[in-house]
Design a protein around this motif. Structure first.
Motif, PDB file in Angstrom:
ATOM      1  N   LEU A 243     135.661 106.659  77.668  1.00 59.91           N
ATOM      2  CA  LEU A 243     134.587 107.565  78.114  1.00 59.91           C
ATOM      3  C   LEU A 243     134.361 108.656  77.064  1.00 59.91           C
ATOM      4  CD1 LEU A 243     132.647 108.542  80.379  1.00 59.91           C
ATOM      5  CD2 LEU A 243     134.549 109.904  81.266  1.00 59.91           C
ATOM      6  N   HIS A 282     126.919 110.957  79.456  1.00 59.26           N
ATOM      7  CA  HIS A 282     128.142 110.330  78.966  1.00 59.26           C
ATOM      8  C   HIS A 282     127.872 108.862  78.653  1.00 59.26           C
ATOM      9  CE1 HIS A 282     127.939 110.147  83.371  1.00 59.26           C
ATOM     10  NE2 HIS A 282     128.549 108.971  83.287  1.00 59.26           N
ATOM     11  N   VAL A 284     130.153 104.912  77.460  1.00 60.72           N
ATOM     12  CA  VAL A 284     131.467 104.278  77.360  1.00 60.72           C
ATOM     13  C   VAL A 284     131.488 103.403  76.111  1.00 60.72           C
ATOM     14  CG1 VAL A 284     133.138 102.760  78.482  1.00 60.72           C
ATOM     15  CG2 VAL A 284     131.693 104.256  79.880  1.00 60.72           C
TER      16      VAL A 284
END
Ligand SMILES: O=C(O)CCC(=O)C(=O)O
Ligand SMILES: [Fe+2]
Length: 352
Positions: A243, A282, A284
């Motif tokens: 993350l 965000h 990944v």
């Protein structure tokens, strides 16, 4: 062609294309390259050298949950204010949920993804409001590029759709206390956000993500940059990093102590706070060595709630009008799901 997951004919037909799970694709074909269908070439491009900071000690805020329920509360509320304002992201430690319970959840998820493909297929959902749904990427019928990720999504509140309730996994109660702290940090009554969300009927989804090893991790993404649709997402992971949160224009890789919750603030909190607390962007990233598993528990308003900025945080006469149009949460969810997951494009549609 080896590795292509959507055939031309499946795209041409009505309905969702037939897509092989990432797990099957990576395990069965001895894949040595990223198929063209999974190469991110646009803005969300993977390059981890685009200013990203490799590791925290990054100053990621840490909230001590036990202080939130003690005489130290006001200090912790102030820390929450800073975390929400400056990052939209924080870690929660000392939350009282035991590590073996969290490990048990991660094990259960691992077992699910290890099931035969035919068994998993019976849970392949088609619609965002299907209470149990597994699949790959995000919405394969609209995506041009697929994520390196399989998922299982199960609604767990107000109706619980797993076969049994895992005892001791009280993340909902932890989230409730954090929410009252955030409410206070905005200068509102502690229960103001809880009431605005209709917390007793709040919509809570359990999302398990599986990111298998990727032969060329610099070309693929587990999830592209996005914000979460709800209020607060509480996340745990299997000890493998991946993350990254956007902070002051840099991608910061989150490393967290074992048994900490990684918490993203979502779009509904941005709306209710009238933009004081921006939802966090965000993404990944994937790696070539280890399978990453994460469990995100997303807490939103009830599906029926029409979400709008809190009246106390709007003062049009003094230059602080409502920055977002009211929208029912259910509609918001459908709007996000029917498009490609792309930064904050869904929230942008309801800005005033
Ligand atoms: O796996 C992660 O760390 C993040 C997952 C995520 O962002 C999501 O499910 O919305
Ligand atoms: Fe997310």
């Amino acid at each position: 062609m080896a590795g292509r997951r959507v055939t031309a004919s499946s795209v041409a037909h009505q309905g969702p294309p037939q897509v092989v799970s990432m797990k099957k694709l990576t395990e069965s074909s001895g894949l040595t390259f990223v198929p063209p269908t999974h190469i991110f070439t646009t803005d969300g491009s993977v390059s981890t050298t685009d200013g990203s900071v490799p590791e925290s000690p990054s100053g990621i805020p840490v909230i001590n949950f036990s202080s939130l329920t003690s005489s130290q509360r006001s200090v912790e509320v102030e820390k929450l204010a800073q975390a929400c304002r400056d990052w939209g992201f924080f870690l929660v430690v000392n939350h009282g949920i035991e590590e073996n319970i969290v490990d048990g959840m991660l094990d259960g998820v691992r077992q699910f993804f290890n099931l035969a493909e035919e068994e998993k297929q019976q849970f392949e959902g088609k619609h965002v409001l299907d209470p149990i749904r597994c699949g790959t990427s995000f919405n394969v019928s609209v995506e041009k590029c697929f994520f390196w990720r399989d998922y299982l999504k199960v609604f767990v509140h107000p109706h619980f759709h797993f076969p049994h309730i895992p005892s001791g996994f009280r993340v909902r109660e932890v989230a409730r206390v954090v929410l009252t702290g955030i409410s206070e940090s905005l200068g509102l009554e502690p229960n103001c956000l809880e009431e605005a969300l209709d917390y007793d009927a709040a919509f809570q989804i359990f999302i398990a993500n599986l990111y298998p090893p990727c032969p060329q991790p610099e070309l693929a993404l587990g999830m592209p940059p996005h914000s979460d649709h709800g209020c607060l997402t509480f996340l745990i992971q299997n000890g493998i990093q991946g993350l990254q949160v956007l902070h002051n224009g840099n991608w910061v890789t989150v490393s967290a102590p074992q048994n900490a919750f990684l918490v993203n603030t979502g779009d509904q909190l941005e709306i209710m706070s009238n933009g004081r607390y921006k939802s966090n962007v965000h993404r990944v990233v994937v790696n070539s060595k280890a399978t990453r598993i994460s469990i995100a528990v997303a807490h939103g308003p009830s599906l029926e709630t029409v979400v709008q900025p809190a009246a106390e945080l709007v003062d049009a006469e003094n230059g602080n009008p409502a920055g977002y149009k009211p929208m029912q949460y259910k509609e918001y969810l459908q709007l996000q799901q029917s498009n490609q997951l792309d930064g904050k494009s869904c929230l942008d549609r309801i800005r005033v």
